[in-house]
Scaffold this motif. Structure first.
Motif, PDB file in Angstrom:
ATOM      1  N   UNK B 339       0.829  -1.203   0.000  1.00 18.41           N
ATOM      2  CA  UNK B 339       0.000   0.000   0.000  1.00 18.41           C
ATOM      3  C   UNK B 339       0.867   1.258   0.000  1.00 18.41           C
ATOM      4  N   UNK B 340       1.923   1.220   0.818  1.00 23.66           N
ATOM      5  CA  UNK B 340       2.820   2.376   0.911  1.00 23.66           C
ATOM      6  C   UNK B 340       3.556   2.605  -0.412  1.00 23.66           C
ATOM      7  N   UNK B 341       3.855   1.525  -1.116  1.00 24.38           N
ATOM      8  CA  UNK B 341       4.544   1.671  -2.404  1.00 24.38           C
ATOM      9  C   UNK B 341       3.634   2.274  -3.466  1.00 24.38           C
ATOM     10  N   UNK B 342       2.369   1.858  -3.453  1.00 18.87           N
ATOM     11  CA  UNK B 342       1.483   2.269  -4.544  1.00 18.87           C
ATOM     12  C   UNK B 342       0.836   3.639  -4.320  1.00 18.87           C
ATOM     13  N   UNK B 343       0.781   4.090  -3.070  1.00 16.82           N
ATOM     14  CA  UNK B 343      -0.040   5.268  -2.716  1.00 16.82           C
ATOM     15  C   UNK B 343       0.057   6.410  -3.723  1.00 16.82           C
ATOM     16  N   UNK B 344       1.281   6.860  -3.964  1.00 15.29           N
ATOM     17  CA  UNK B 344       1.460   8.076  -4.769  1.00 15.29           C
ATOM     18  C   UNK B 344       2.108   7.776  -6.120  1.00 15.29           C
ATOM     19  N   UNK B 345       1.996   6.509  -6.566  1.00 21.70           N
ATOM     20  CA  UNK B 345       2.728   6.098  -7.765  1.00 21.70           C
ATOM     21  C   UNK B 345       2.261   6.817  -9.026  1.00 21.70           C
ATOM     22  N   UNK B 346       1.082   7.442  -8.985  1.00 20.21           N
ATOM     23  CA  UNK B 346       0.575   8.123 -10.182  1.00 20.21           C
ATOM     24  C   UNK B 346       1.223   9.494 -10.383  1.00 20.21           C
ATOM     25  N   UNK B 347       1.934   9.977  -9.378  1.00 22.36           N
ATOM     26  CA  UNK B 347       2.318  11.386  -9.427  1.00 22.36           C
ATOM     27  C   UNK B 347       3.820  11.624  -9.467  1.00 22.36           C
ATOM     28  N   UNK B 361      -4.392  -9.085  13.656  1.00 22.10           N
ATOM     29  CA  UNK B 361      -5.718  -9.063  14.274  1.00 22.10           C
ATOM     30  C   UNK B 361      -6.282 -10.483  14.254  1.00 22.10           C
ATOM     31  N   UNK B 362      -7.320 -10.712  15.056  1.00 21.41           N
ATOM     32  CA  UNK B 362      -7.961 -12.029  15.080  1.00 21.41           C
ATOM     33  C   UNK B 362      -9.001 -12.133  13.967  1.00 21.41           C
ATOM     34  N   UNK B 363      -8.488 -12.132  12.765  1.00 14.39           N
ATOM     35  CA  UNK B 363      -9.315 -12.338  11.573  1.00 14.39           C
ATOM     36  C   UNK B 363      -8.558 -13.308  10.694  1.00 14.39           C
ATOM     37  N   UNK B 364      -9.222 -13.861   9.659  1.00 13.55           N
ATOM     38  CA  UNK B 364      -8.508 -14.809   8.797  1.00 13.55           C
ATOM     39  C   UNK B 364      -7.272 -14.168   8.171  1.00 13.55           C
ATOM     40  N   UNK B 365      -6.311 -15.003   7.851  1.00 10.60           N
ATOM     41  CA  UNK B 365      -5.059 -14.546   7.238  1.00 10.60           C
ATOM     42  C   UNK B 365      -5.370 -13.809   5.932  1.00 10.60           C
ATOM     43  N   UNK B 366      -4.919 -12.584   5.853  1.00 10.72           N
ATOM     44  CA  UNK B 366      -5.157 -11.789   4.650  1.00 10.72           C
ATOM     45  C   UNK B 366      -4.525 -12.465   3.435  1.00 10.72           C
ATOM     46  N   UNK B 367      -5.254 -12.445   2.334  1.00  9.43           N
ATOM     47  CA  UNK B 367      -4.706 -12.956   1.071  1.00  9.43           C
ATOM     48  C   UNK B 367      -4.787 -11.841   0.039  1.00  9.43           C
ATOM     49  N   UNK B 368      -4.159 -12.087  -1.071  1.00 10.89           N
ATOM     50  CA  UNK B 368      -4.191 -11.096  -2.133  1.00 10.89           C
ATOM     51  C   UNK B 368      -5.610 -10.948  -2.677  1.00 10.89           C
ATOM     52  N   UNK B 369      -5.983  -9.757  -3.008  1.00 12.91           N
ATOM     53  CA  UNK B 369      -7.229  -9.513  -3.729  1.00 12.91           C
ATOM     54  C   UNK B 369      -6.915  -8.474  -4.803  1.00 12.91           C
ATOM     55  N   UNK B 370      -6.823  -8.914  -6.024  1.00  9.66           N
ATOM     56  CA  UNK B 370      -6.696  -8.065  -7.213  1.00  9.66           C
ATOM     57  C   UNK B 370      -5.977  -6.737  -6.924  1.00  9.66           C
ATOM     58  N   UNK B 371      -4.793  -6.580  -7.379  1.00 11.90           N
ATOM     59  CA  UNK B 371      -3.988  -5.387  -7.061  1.00 11.90           C
ATOM     60  C   UNK B 371      -3.950  -5.170  -5.561  1.00 11.90           C
ATOM     61  N   UNK B 372      -3.572  -6.221  -4.819  1.00 13.56           N
ATOM     62  CA  UNK B 372      -3.730  -6.182  -3.365  1.00 13.56           C
ATOM     63  C   UNK B 372      -3.106  -4.942  -2.742  1.00 13.56           C
ATOM     64  N   UNK B 373      -3.840  -4.345  -1.855  1.00 16.74           N
ATOM     65  CA  UNK B 373      -3.440  -3.188  -1.046  1.00 16.74           C
ATOM     66  C   UNK B 373      -3.554  -1.859  -1.781  1.00 16.74           C
ATOM     67  N   UNK B 374      -3.617  -1.877  -3.097  1.00 20.38           N
ATOM     68  CA  UNK B 374      -3.616  -0.610  -3.836  1.00 20.38           C
ATOM     69  C   UNK B 374      -4.949   0.147  -3.774  1.00 20.38           C
ATOM     70  N   UNK B 375      -6.110  -0.544  -3.841  1.00 29.75           N
ATOM     71  CA  UNK B 375      -7.362   0.225  -3.878  1.00 29.75           C
ATOM     72  C   UNK B 375      -7.575   1.095  -2.640  1.00 29.75           C
ATOM     73  N   UNK B 376      -7.170   0.585  -1.468  1.00 28.85           N
ATOM     74  CA  UNK B 376      -7.407   1.349  -0.246  1.00 28.85           C
ATOM     75  C   UNK B 376      -6.537   2.604  -0.228  1.00 28.85           C
ATOM     76  N   UNK B 377      -5.269   2.418  -0.608  1.00 29.75           N
ATOM     77  CA  UNK B 377      -4.358   3.565  -0.648  1.00 29.75           C
ATOM     78  C   UNK B 377      -4.851   4.581  -1.673  1.00 29.75           C
ATOM     79  N   UNK B 378      -5.307   4.095  -2.822  1.00 29.40           N
ATOM     80  CA  UNK B 378      -5.803   4.997  -3.862  1.00 29.40           C
ATOM     81  C   UNK B 378      -7.049   5.738  -3.383  1.00 29.40           C
ATOM     82  N   UNK B 379      -7.893   5.043  -2.633  1.00 29.96           N
ATOM     83  CA  UNK B 379      -9.090   5.690  -2.087  1.00 29.96           C
ATOM     84  C   UNK B 379      -8.697   6.913  -1.253  1.00 29.96           C
TER      85      UNK B 379
END
Ligand code: FES
Ligand code: FES
Lengths: 158, 754
Positions: B339-347, B361-379
């Motif tokens: 996420x940190x890598x992609x955040x400002x990659x457009x500029x 956290x006590x949630x299932x192990x995170x897995x990749x989801x399509x361009x993982x981590x980038x959509x949240x940073x872009x948001x």
């Protein structure tokens, strides 16, 4: 548990099977009869991947018991093509690339067949609402809607 | 032979056309076999017992009653999966995730499994397994987990990447940082600064096909696994390592895959199925239920992100900064780092700094989801960029064009860009009729940009020419959405023959060399490169055979449009030999003709997209409706444009669902409350409009045909594009995804109360 003997018609053929009273039609089709075209995406009636037509009605086969098929007509995706001749919906799904992974495709084809049987010239909105019981995660539905529109045109024109 | 992957212009004949895919007919007739469609004689039904607790010590598991139930053939716990990981921490995490060893770390964590003669018996047996838990305090929220005094998920975790080595364990596994310049000085030059905090909730890839496999372990130590996966070679390696077997003794055959989007890149049930089969001495079929898929496969991260961006009056960004916290589930990951890598990659930024924190956290192990981590940073970033443009008084597209990265820009994550598509996608959006269409009451338009890296990776391909001149192409990357069609086009293009004469299949792990999985948008990019290389090798042999048939030097034989042609005046009377003719003679000219290729596909070109969205808000209910949606993305070269459009549309639709509706909802007890498609609602047909696409082709210099990966970038802009549209429609800035009706209504009411 004692099995239930069922005589039914699937894609025009008479079929007999034994199933448990709590077994779903989807389980019977897939596990007993080897008709794996209908898919289980949820088992709770929420995804439509298991859609079949039962006596002219679109149903989720995961919500129907195998025993309920007694004396009735079941249509599955395996019965849509006539030999080498694909159903117009199948042809148009291919031409429009209305499938990516294709797991939802049998359910969509059956649901669309049922829709067009009831409404041969649906508007885009009628298609969208008519197919709202089927989930597709790959396509965004755009190409599915176009394929159904095109198939409807073809079926009306033919 | 050395393969030159550099791009060169050519007039395409096959590439760029839109033929029907080779696997299509099986998929519309119901014949295609997916994970759950495969069966073996004598197979048992496997089922998994899962923890009902978010966090609990496993004190004792008593399986004796279950074992005695007639029809039960094997019961296993972690004790049946001994640790063969030899200090490999990442593999140990996978092992522990497949079957909890000491503690259950999330609601749904596997603790035991059975194999029985039928599903009913298996279900009964699960009820007879007695697990003695000591329930521990849990934490499921990413911000809460970072707080002092939060329940510790793993007390052996000390944050990596800090200047000083921490003395106390923490739920933060790692801090990572990217950027260049001096942000402090940069903000000093800013006339306007936007500073905001954002949150996104956890979502699931939502593939319609649940995980499914059939495992068959033999007494001689060999085994077969039939499975739906995005990477059968990776599954083989992981399963073999976890079960302590030689990789070559495990043959993995990939079924058709009913969607993955990153979620079928990790093993969960497969090692369990193999262990069950080994213990029972029979094949075992293990299919997850939808409830299990939600609770116990790998969703994406929930995030909490702070962004600060400053600009001068003329619209030049002077500094940009982001702090990103991403949940990883209970095991270490690198999600915030990406996420940190992609955040400002457009500029194009002189001063930029991003910091990522990986949070357990006590949630299932995170897995990749399509361009993982980038959509949240872009948001977060694209929302702030929009706000900043408003402050500066510039049109949001112009503001982005002014600051967009270009060829030669040093990216915010380090490398210097080659030719890239961000500027062209913005220009295309600026000129798109969608931008000029009128809007009605309560309607708003938003746009946003997105970036994704794309990967290359290890790839191996075989191209075999039959004696009739038809071509079998065996690839090792899973076809997730039409790549067999694209790769057949590539082979046809390079060989100069018709698409219909090529048949592509995905080979099993015993028939082909290692291939990385289909992720990072690499399927068509890397395997097309390997296919071109294999075809060129085959062409060399074809030329040699033609030379032999003509009895001339191979240097005098060229390959043109599917034919060997003799070059030079002295061979003027030789005419041409078709691929078919050369193949027909192969038995007498040296045997079968084939081309092979093993390579690491370097140079995956980065990918950019810009999306436009119109939305309508109902001010009474907070309900929203997407009215119109347009995707503009650079494909490098669209091999099969219809499937490229499909990737654009599918990613946009997933992004729309994420933006507006989808989220994991945990109760106070740490249990997932919406583990089904009824309550975790993904977009249906009636929720969406048509999704328009515009494909740009800015050739990737590192691919012979200029191809870039296209699969993932399309999910990056939607969250922000929709948030910006909503903000324009309703006058409120949404900072929490999903923007579900209650959240929109609350924001509207807060704005009204002023
Ligand atoms: S499996 Fe029947 S509706 Fe999903
Ligand atoms: S094509 Fe994959 S779910 Fe519809």
């Amino acid at each position: 548990m004692a099995g239930v003997a069922v005589s039914t018609t699937i894609n025009g053929d008479s079929v007999e099977y034994l199933c448990q009273p709590d077994e779903t039609l989807l389980e019977v089709l897939r596990d007993r009869l080897g008709l794996t075209g209908a898919k289980e995406g949820c088992g709770t009636g929420d995804c439509g991947a298991c859609s079949v037509i039962l006596d002219g009605r679109l149903v989720c086969s995961c919500l129907v018991l195998g025993a309920e098929a007694e004396g009735r007509q079941v249509e599955t995706v395996e019965g849509m093509a006539h030999g080498e001749q694909l159903h117009p919906l199948q042809q148009k799904f291919l031409e429009h690339a209305a499938l990516q992974c294709g797991i939802c495709t049998p359910g969509f084809l059956i649901a669309a067949k049922d829709l067009l049987a009831k409404n041969p010239s649906p508007t885009e909105e009628e298609i969208r609402f008519g197919l709202a019981g089927n989930l597709c995660r790959c396509t965004g539905y755009d190409k599915i809607v176009r394929a159904v529109q095109d198939a409807a045109n073809m079926m009306r024109g033919a | 032979m050395n393969f030159d992957p550099r791009y060169s212009t050519r007039n395409f004949t096959a590439v760029g056309t839109r033929p029907i895919r080779p696997d299509g007919i099986d998929k519309v007739t119901g014949r295609a076999r997916y994970g759950a469609d495969f069966n073996m004689a004598g197979q048992l039904v496997g089922r998994i017992l899962r923890s009902p607790h978010a966090h609990a010590k496993i004190k004792k598991i008593d399986t004796s009653k279950a074992e005695k139930l007639p029809g039960v053939k094997a019961v296993i716990t972690a004790a049946d999966l001994p640790d063969h990981t030899n200090g490999d921490a990442a593999m140990y995490d996978i092992l522990d995730n497949c079957m909890a060893r000491k503690k259950a770390l999330y609601d749904g964590h596997a603790v035991a499994a059975v194999a029985a003669i039928d599903a009913r018996t298996a279900r009964q047996a699960l009820k007879l397994i007695e697990v003695d838990y000591e329930v521990l305090a849990h934490v499921t929220d990413v911000d809460e987990a970072m707080k002092h005094g939060a329940p510790l998920i793993n007390d052996a975790v000390f944050t990596e990447g800090l200047e000083e080595k921490p003395v106390k364990p923490s739920n933060v596994t790692k801090r990572s940082q990217f950027g260049h310049g001096d942000v402090h000085a940069g903000f000093g030059h800013a006339d306007f600064v936007v500073e905001r905090s954002f949150r996104t909730e956890q979502t699931h890839q939502g593939y319609i096909e649940p995980h499914a496999c059939v495992a068959s372990a033999n007494a001689d130590g060999t085994a077969d696994l039939w499975v739906c996966t995005q990477g059968h070679f990776v599954y083989r390696q992981h399963c073999a390592q976890l079960l302590g077997m030689d990789a070559s003794k495990l043959r993995v055959t990939s079924s058709e895959i009913g969607g993955g989007f990153g979620g079928k890149t990790h093993v969960w049930a497969e090692p369990v199925a193999l262990a069950l089969s080994r213990k029972a001495g029979r094949p075992v079929k293990l299919v997850m239920t939808r409830d299990e898929v939600f609770r116990a496969s790998g969703p994406t991260s929930a995030t909490s992100i702070d962004v600060r961006i400053g600009a001068r009056k003329d619209g030049t960004i002077t500094a940009a900064e982001a702090t990103l916290r991403y949940s990883c589930g209970p095991y270490a990951g690198s999600w915030a780092e990406v996420g940190a890598m992609t955040s400002f990659a457009c500029y194009r930024l002189e001063n930029v700094k991003t910091v990522g924190y990986e949070v357990l956290v006590n949630r299932p192990k995170t897995a990749a989801y399509r361009a993982p981590s980038a959509p949240m940073a872009a948001f977060a970033v694209e929302s702030a960029i929009d706000e900043l443009a408003k402050m500066v008084g510039m049109d949001p597209v112009d503001f982005r064009i002014k600051n967009a990265a270009q060829e030669g820009t040093r990216s915010s994550y380090g490398p210097v860009y080659g030719p890239i598509g961000i500027g062209p996608t913005l220009e295309a959006v600026k000129n798109h009729p969608h931008m000029k269409a009128p809007l009605g009451k309560n309607q708003g338009r938003g746009m946003a940009c997105g970036f994704w890296f794309n990967f290359g990776g290890q790839t191996c391909t075989d191209l075999n020419i039959g004696m009739d001149g038809s071509v079998s192409l065996a690839v090792g990357t899973i076809d997730v959405g039409g790549s067999r069609a694209s790769l057949s086009l590539i082979a046809a293009e390079e060989l100069g023959i018709a698409y219909e004469h090529v048949k592509a299949v995905v080979a099993d792990t015993s028939s082909l060399g290692y291939n990385d999985m289909t992720d990072g948008s690499r399927g068509t990019f890397s395997t097309s490169m390997a296919t071109i290389s294999a075809a060129r090798n085959a062409i060399r042999t074809l030329r040699e055979r033609a030379a032999q048939m003509w009895d001339i030097s191979v240097d005098d034989v060229a390959w043109e449009h599917g034919h060997a042609v003799a070059r030079g005046e002295k061979h003027g009377n030789l005419g041409k030999l078709s691929l078919k003719e050369i193949a027909a003679a192969s038995g007498t000219t040296g045997g079968p003709i084939a081309g092979h290729s093993e390579l690491v596909a370097d140079g995956a070109g980065v990918s950019f997209a810009t999306h436009i969205c119109d939305i309508e808000v109902d001010p009474e209910t907070g309900a929203t409706r997407v009215l119109r949606y347009t995707v503009v993305q650079d494909a490098g070269k669209a091999v099969h444009p219809t499937y490229v459009e499909g990737q654009y549309q599918g990613g946009a639709a997933q992004g729309i669902g994420w933006a507006l509706n989808e989220e994991y909802i945990y109760g106070k007890d740490g249990r997932l409350q919406n583990a089904g498609f009824l309550d975790y609602r993904i977009p249906v047909c009636s929720d969406l409009p048509m999704i328009d696409t515009q494909i740009l082709e800015i050739p990737n210099p590192n691919h012979p045909y200029g191809v870039r990966g296209v699969g993932e970038t399309s999910i990056v802009p939607p969250l922000a594009a929709i948030a910006n549209a909503l903000s324009n429609a309703a006058g409120v800035r949404m900072t929490h995804i999903p923007m579900s009706p209650p959240r929109v209504l609350a924001a509207l009411e807060a704005a009204r109360e002023g």
